[in-house]
Write a protein that holds these residues in place. Sequence first.
Motif, PDB file in Angstrom:
ATOM      1  N   PRO A 162       0.824  -1.217   0.000  1.00  0.00           N
ATOM      2  CA  PRO A 162       0.000   0.000   0.000  1.00  0.00           C
ATOM      3  C   PRO A 162       0.857   1.266   0.000  1.00  0.00           C
ATOM      4  CG  PRO A 162      -0.798  -1.574   1.627  1.00  0.00           C
ATOM      5  CD  PRO A 162       0.513  -2.106   1.132  1.00  0.00           C
ATOM      6  N   ASN A 163       0.278   2.349  -0.495  1.00  0.00           N
ATOM      7  CA  ASN A 163       0.960   3.651  -0.455  1.00  0.00           C
ATOM      8  C   ASN A 163       0.678   4.311   0.890  1.00  0.00           C
ATOM      9  OD1 ASN A 163       2.000   3.630  -3.156  1.00  0.00           O
ATOM     10  ND2 ASN A 163      -0.098   3.957  -3.883  1.00  0.00           N
ATOM     11  N   PHE A 164       1.723   4.539   1.674  1.00  0.00           N
ATOM     12  CA  PHE A 164       1.571   5.110   3.009  1.00  0.00           C
ATOM     13  C   PHE A 164       1.888   6.604   3.009  1.00  0.00           C
ATOM     14  CE2 PHE A 164       3.195   0.694   4.173  1.00  0.00           C
ATOM     15  CZ  PHE A 164       1.920   0.185   4.337  1.00  0.00           C
ATOM     16  N   SER A 181      -3.333   5.653   9.733  1.00  0.00           N
ATOM     17  CA  SER A 181      -3.261   5.848   8.277  1.00  0.00           C
ATOM     18  C   SER A 181      -2.699   4.612   7.576  1.00  0.00           C
ATOM     19  CB  SER A 181      -2.401   7.073   7.939  1.00  0.00           C
ATOM     20  OG  SER A 181      -1.045   6.849   8.300  1.00  0.00           O
ATOM     21  N   LYS A 184      -5.542   2.058   7.396  1.00  0.00           N
ATOM     22  CA  LYS A 184      -6.479   2.506   6.356  1.00  0.00           C
ATOM     23  C   LYS A 184      -5.920   2.217   4.959  1.00  0.00           C
ATOM     24  CE  LYS A 184      -9.122   6.559   4.865  1.00  0.00           C
ATOM     25  NZ  LYS A 184      -9.403   8.000   5.090  1.00  0.00           N
ATOM     26  N   ALA A 185      -4.618   2.450   4.771  1.00  0.00           N
ATOM     27  CA  ALA A 185      -3.984   2.226   3.464  1.00  0.00           C
ATOM     28  C   ALA A 185      -4.025   0.745   3.089  1.00  0.00           C
ATOM     29  CB  ALA A 185      -2.551   2.736   3.479  1.00  0.00           C
ATOM     30  N   LYS A 188      -7.619  -0.021   2.004  1.00  0.00           N
ATOM     31  CA  LYS A 188      -7.919   0.585   0.708  1.00  0.00           C
ATOM     32  C   LYS A 188      -7.299  -0.234  -0.431  1.00  0.00           C
ATOM     33  CE  LYS A 188     -10.583   4.045   1.564  1.00  0.00           C
ATOM     34  NZ  LYS A 188     -11.966   3.974   1.052  1.00  0.00           N
ATOM     35  N   GLN A 189      -6.075  -0.720  -0.222  1.00  0.00           N
ATOM     36  CA  GLN A 189      -5.422  -1.537  -1.246  1.00  0.00           C
ATOM     37  C   GLN A 189      -6.161  -2.862  -1.425  1.00  0.00           C
ATOM     38  OE1 GLN A 189      -2.697  -0.483  -3.181  1.00  0.00           O
ATOM     39  NE2 GLN A 189      -3.375  -2.258  -4.373  1.00  0.00           N
TER      40      GLN A 189
END
Length: 363
Positions: A162-164, A181, A184-185, A188-189
């Motif tokens: 994931p993009n953090f 965060s 959450k990332a 979302k991924q």
Amino acid sequence: MKLVEVLHMNGGIGDISYANNSLVQRKAILMTKPIIEQAMRDLYCSLFPENLCIADLGCSSGANTFLVISELVKTIEKERKKHGFQSPEFHYLFNDLPSNDFNTIFQSLGEFEHDLRKQFGEGFGPCFFSGVSGSFYTRLFPSKCLHFVHSSYSIHWLSQVPNFIEKNKGNIYMSSTSPPSVIKAYYKQYEKDFSIFLKYRSEELMKGGKMVLTFLGRESDDPSSKEGCYIWELLGMALNELVIEGLIEEEKVDSFNIPNYTASPAEVKYLVDKEGSFTINKLETTRVHWNYASNTNNENISNNGGYNLSRAIRAVAEPLLVSQFDPKLMDLVFQKYEEIISDCMSKEKTEFINVIVSMTRKN
């Protein structure tokens, strides 16, 4: 380095190969067997196909690769004899990333097919086997060509880390100390990947086609709970011990994250319903103790649970680790990991949670 180049199990048939360290995965397949059989029975009795196209996504290599085929063929042969039909033609598609050890699969195919013919006798239909290299987060097969999709212990792998927006300091996966965060990332991924996975499979499966997925998950509503994260948290501890000893740079651990998500049944149901192409027939969880491999009465398996599990995780995670850390340190990393796992198993109940979902492609 792209994830597709390094996300694969240890190949071959050596001591630290996936083929020789995947008893937990085998147990998960066997526990899912009644659900797989029911899905295949329902499929066959609704379509009575003359040819049957089956895809195994994230097939890896070794005995587990052939276990599912055997069970599916057994179910079909039993049903077709019951109804007085000829055996169908079987087309089996092995899928995994390009770095998978496909050679080991195809070197074993001749013997496997011979055993199938010996088991089912005269009248058993022709079998065709193909390897399909590529990510299951892309289109893999022509439209409406598949009758049945199976995947075991693969869908928990994400298409990318994931993009953090902030570092997951001191951790290599989600944990109770990860910033919100980061959690959450990860979700979302997973949401993006699983939704795309469902979309592409809905295009490849014919109407009424079946799909059975088994993957590591959790029952808790908390994505960072021990149920899904503990095994990676302990590996992070082993890496952090080497940071303290000056053998690994702290920055290298802080910038390394496992591309994995252990979803809950509620999350799976929400995303399947939202995507809209499938009806869920069965959604449940099962548990496998971390020490399962030590209790199989297999004379080739050590009774040291920590040793067995550390080797199993090494077979899965080593290619990812050596893309970030010195390969020469791997023996030491997993020696420390074994000690940490053994200590945990002696003090608490440690289990993997499997999520199993059986679905039908809507008409």
